[in-house]
Design a protein around this motif. Structure first.
Motif, PDB file in Angstrom:
ATOM      1  N   ALA A 150      51.315  52.328  35.609  1.00 20.69           N
ATOM      2  CA  ALA A 150      51.171  51.104  34.700  1.00 20.69           C
ATOM      3  C   ALA A 150      51.960  49.890  35.428  1.00 20.69           C
ATOM      4  O   ALA A 150      51.136  48.684  35.643  1.00 20.69           O
ATOM      5  CB  ALA A 150      51.680  51.099  33.493  1.00 20.69           C
ATOM      6  N   PHE A 151      53.236  50.219  36.094  1.00 24.94           N
ATOM      7  CA  PHE A 151      53.835  49.214  36.769  1.00 24.94           C
ATOM      8  C   PHE A 151      53.063  48.626  37.822  1.00 24.94           C
ATOM      9  O   PHE A 151      53.035  47.249  38.143  1.00 24.94           O
ATOM     10  CB  PHE A 151      55.279  49.503  37.101  1.00 24.94           C
ATOM     11  N   SER A 152      52.502  49.437  38.731  1.00 23.21           N
ATOM     12  CA  SER A 152      51.812  49.292  39.842  1.00 23.21           C
ATOM     13  C   SER A 152      50.519  48.164  39.386  1.00 23.21           C
ATOM     14  O   SER A 152      50.332  47.301  40.164  1.00 23.21           O
ATOM     15  CB  SER A 152      51.299  50.381  40.852  1.00 23.21           C
ATOM     16  N   ALA A 153      49.889  48.640  38.475  1.00 21.11           N
ATOM     17  CA  ALA A 153      48.624  47.588  37.922  1.00 21.11           C
ATOM     18  C   ALA A 153      49.161  46.541  37.498  1.00 21.11           C
ATOM     19  O   ALA A 153      48.712  45.181  37.777  1.00 21.11           O
ATOM     20  CB  ALA A 153      48.022  48.210  36.974  1.00 21.11           C
ATOM     21  N   ALA A 154      50.394  46.367  36.700  1.00 24.67           N
ATOM     22  CA  ALA A 154      51.009  44.980  36.337  1.00 24.67           C
ATOM     23  C   ALA A 154      51.444  44.126  37.537  1.00 24.67           C
ATOM     24  O   ALA A 154      50.893  42.769  37.470  1.00 24.67           O
ATOM     25  CB  ALA A 154      52.139  45.282  35.418  1.00 24.67           C
ATOM     26  N   VAL A 155      52.006  44.626  38.316  1.00 20.76           N
ATOM     27  CA  VAL A 155      52.162  43.910  39.614  1.00 20.76           C
ATOM     28  C   VAL A 155      51.024  43.552  40.441  1.00 20.76           C
ATOM     29  O   VAL A 155      51.017  42.233  40.939  1.00 20.76           O
ATOM     30  CB  VAL A 155      53.330  44.657  40.616  1.00 20.76           C
ATOM     31  N   ALA A 156      49.952  44.285  40.530  1.00 22.68           N
ATOM     32  CA  ALA A 156      49.020  43.903  41.502  1.00 22.68           C
ATOM     33  C   ALA A 156      47.959  42.701  40.576  1.00 22.68           C
ATOM     34  O   ALA A 156      47.606  41.955  41.411  1.00 22.68           O
ATOM     35  CB  ALA A 156      48.058  45.198  41.421  1.00 22.68           C
ATOM     36  N   TYR A 157      47.941  43.086  39.607  1.00 24.46           N
ATOM     37  CA  TYR A 157      47.016  42.016  38.729  1.00 24.46           C
ATOM     38  C   TYR A 157      47.925  40.668  38.835  1.00 24.46           C
ATOM     39  O   TYR A 157      47.417  39.606  38.825  1.00 24.46           O
ATOM     40  CB  TYR A 157      46.948  42.253  37.173  1.00 24.46           C
ATOM     41  N   THR A 158      49.254  40.697  38.586  1.00 25.09           N
ATOM     42  CA  THR A 158      49.865  39.387  38.440  1.00 25.09           C
ATOM     43  C   THR A 158      50.121  38.856  39.915  1.00 25.09           C
ATOM     44  O   THR A 158      49.767  37.650  40.061  1.00 25.09           O
ATOM     45  CB  THR A 158      51.413  39.705  38.163  1.00 25.09           C
ATOM     46  N   PHE A 159      49.952  39.651  40.837  1.00 30.03           N
ATOM     47  CA  PHE A 159      49.946  39.078  42.570  1.00 30.03           C
ATOM     48  C   PHE A 159      48.552  38.384  42.981  1.00 30.03           C
ATOM     49  O   PHE A 159      48.498  37.526  43.184  1.00 30.03           O
ATOM     50  CB  PHE A 159      50.433  40.124  43.375  1.00 30.03           C
ATOM     51  N   PHE A 160      47.757  39.365  42.342  1.00 34.07           N
ATOM     52  CA  PHE A 160      46.292  39.032  42.684  1.00 34.07           C
ATOM     53  C   PHE A 160      46.003  37.656  41.813  1.00 34.07           C
ATOM     54  O   PHE A 160      45.289  36.376  42.202  1.00 34.07           O
ATOM     55  CB  PHE A 160      45.402  40.019  42.436  1.00 34.07           C
ATOM     56  N   GLY A 161      46.377  37.448  40.419  1.00 38.35           N
ATOM     57  CA  GLY A 161      46.197  36.323  39.787  1.00 38.35           C
ATOM     58  C   GLY A 161      47.008  35.201  40.182  1.00 38.35           C
ATOM     59  O   GLY A 161      46.474  33.887  39.900  1.00 38.35           O
ATOM     60  N   LEU A 162      48.106  35.500  40.866  1.00 34.64           N
ATOM     61  CA  LEU A 162      48.917  34.201  41.433  1.00 34.64           C
ATOM     62  C   LEU A 162      48.029  33.673  42.711  1.00 34.64           C
ATOM     63  O   LEU A 162      47.726  32.483  42.672  1.00 34.64           O
ATOM     64  CB  LEU A 162      50.387  34.755  42.375  1.00 34.64           C
ATOM     65  N   VAL A 163      47.182  34.560  43.481  1.00 35.63           N
ATOM     66  CA  VAL A 163      46.447  33.877  44.545  1.00 35.63           C
ATOM     67  C   VAL A 163      45.175  33.224  43.944  1.00 35.63           C
ATOM     68  O   VAL A 163      44.882  32.060  44.425  1.00 35.63           O
ATOM     69  CB  VAL A 163      45.844  35.038  45.332  1.00 35.63           C
ATOM     70  N   ILE A 164      44.755  33.936  42.928  1.00 38.71           N
ATOM     71  CA  ILE A 164      43.504  33.209  42.415  1.00 38.71           C
ATOM     72  C   ILE A 164      43.869  31.925  41.584  1.00 38.71           C
ATOM     73  O   ILE A 164      43.143  30.967  41.522  1.00 38.71           O
ATOM     74  CB  ILE A 164      42.847  34.121  41.248  1.00 38.71           C
ATOM     75  N   SER A 165      44.997  31.890  40.923  1.00 36.71           N
ATOM     76  CA  SER A 165      45.703  30.726  40.433  1.00 36.71           C
ATOM     77  C   SER A 165      45.822  29.515  41.488  1.00 36.71           C
ATOM     78  O   SER A 165      45.611  28.304  41.187  1.00 36.71           O
ATOM     79  CB  SER A 165      46.877  30.957  39.542  1.00 36.71           C
ATOM     80  N   LEU A 166      46.428  29.963  42.496  1.00 42.74           N
ATOM     81  CA  LEU A 166      46.750  28.910  43.610  1.00 42.74           C
ATOM     82  C   LEU A 166      45.269  28.271  44.146  1.00 42.74           C
ATOM     83  O   LEU A 166      45.054  27.123  44.174  1.00 42.74           O
ATOM     84  CB  LEU A 166      47.386  29.302  44.786  1.00 42.74           C
ATOM     85  N   ILE A 167      44.291  29.003  44.254  1.00 42.66           N
ATOM     86  CA  ILE A 167      43.022  28.712  44.771  1.00 42.66           C
ATOM     87  C   ILE A 167      42.338  27.868  43.744  1.00 42.66           C
ATOM     88  O   ILE A 167      41.752  26.857  43.746  1.00 42.66           O
ATOM     89  CB  ILE A 167      41.986  29.983  45.220  1.00 42.66           C
TER      90      ILE A 167
END
Length: 181
Positions: A150-167
């Motif tokens: 669960a923690f790994s998924a939370a970090v992965a979605y947050t990081f991936f979302g960070l990149v998508i948010s920047l773009i």
């Protein structure tokens, strides 16, 4: 001045929250759909086509959710949005989604389908092979593995979302023309 008042009144928090909850529910439904179709995303022998389909069904809606909130918030602000404001709106979706997906995974593995967790552990033990230390390590992690996933998924979605948010913010930003101030 008018644009600043609109920005102070309109916040993307509730829209980001609702969108993240909707995506987390979609994610849980997708897990059950894969299970119904016999697609085990934890299987190391998963075919390339199944990997592509499962990844597309998982991440394309997430990308759309982040950009939806950014675009909708821009419309709420009268069609103009700064880079920082668009990034903030998208990142809120990513952070909320990471939290809710982690929560859904804990519920799924602990309550809804405990057999799926046993399958994950069996895959990890098989990956350890004949190395007794690795097998012992996997068994020692068993009580905490759900939370680690669960923690790994939370970090992965947050990081991936960070990149998508920047773009998304760089594409959707639109400054108000000077003659409209």
């Amino acid at each position: 001045m008018e644009q600043q008042l609109i920005e102070m009144e309109k916040k993307p928090n509730m829209l980001a929250f609702k969108t993240a909850v909707a995506y987390a529910v979609y994610f849980l439904v997708l897990i059950f759909l894969f299970k119904f179709l016999g697609i085990n995303t934890n299987d190391p022998n998963l075919s390339m086509a199944e990997k592509i389909v499962s990844s597309a069904l998982t991440y394309v809606p997430f990308i759309l959710a982040v950009t939806y909130v950014q675009y909708t918030h821009r419309l709420e602000l009268g069609g103009y949005i700064t880079f920082g404001r668009a990034f903030s709106a998208g990142f809120k979706v990513a952070a909320y989604t990471g939290l809710f997906v982690a929560f859904m995974l804990i519920i799924y593995y602990k309550l809804l389908d405990t057999k799926a967790f046993d399958d994950v552990m069996n895959v990890a033990i098989d990956a350890a092979g004949d190395d007794e230390n690795q097998v012992k390590g996997v068994e020692m992690m068993r009580p905490y593995m759900v939370f680690f996933i669960a923690f790994s998924a939370a970090v992965a979605y947050t990081f991936f979302g960070l990149v998508i948010s920047l773009i998304g913010a760089s594409v959707l930003k639109r400054a108000k023309p000077l003659d409209e101030y």
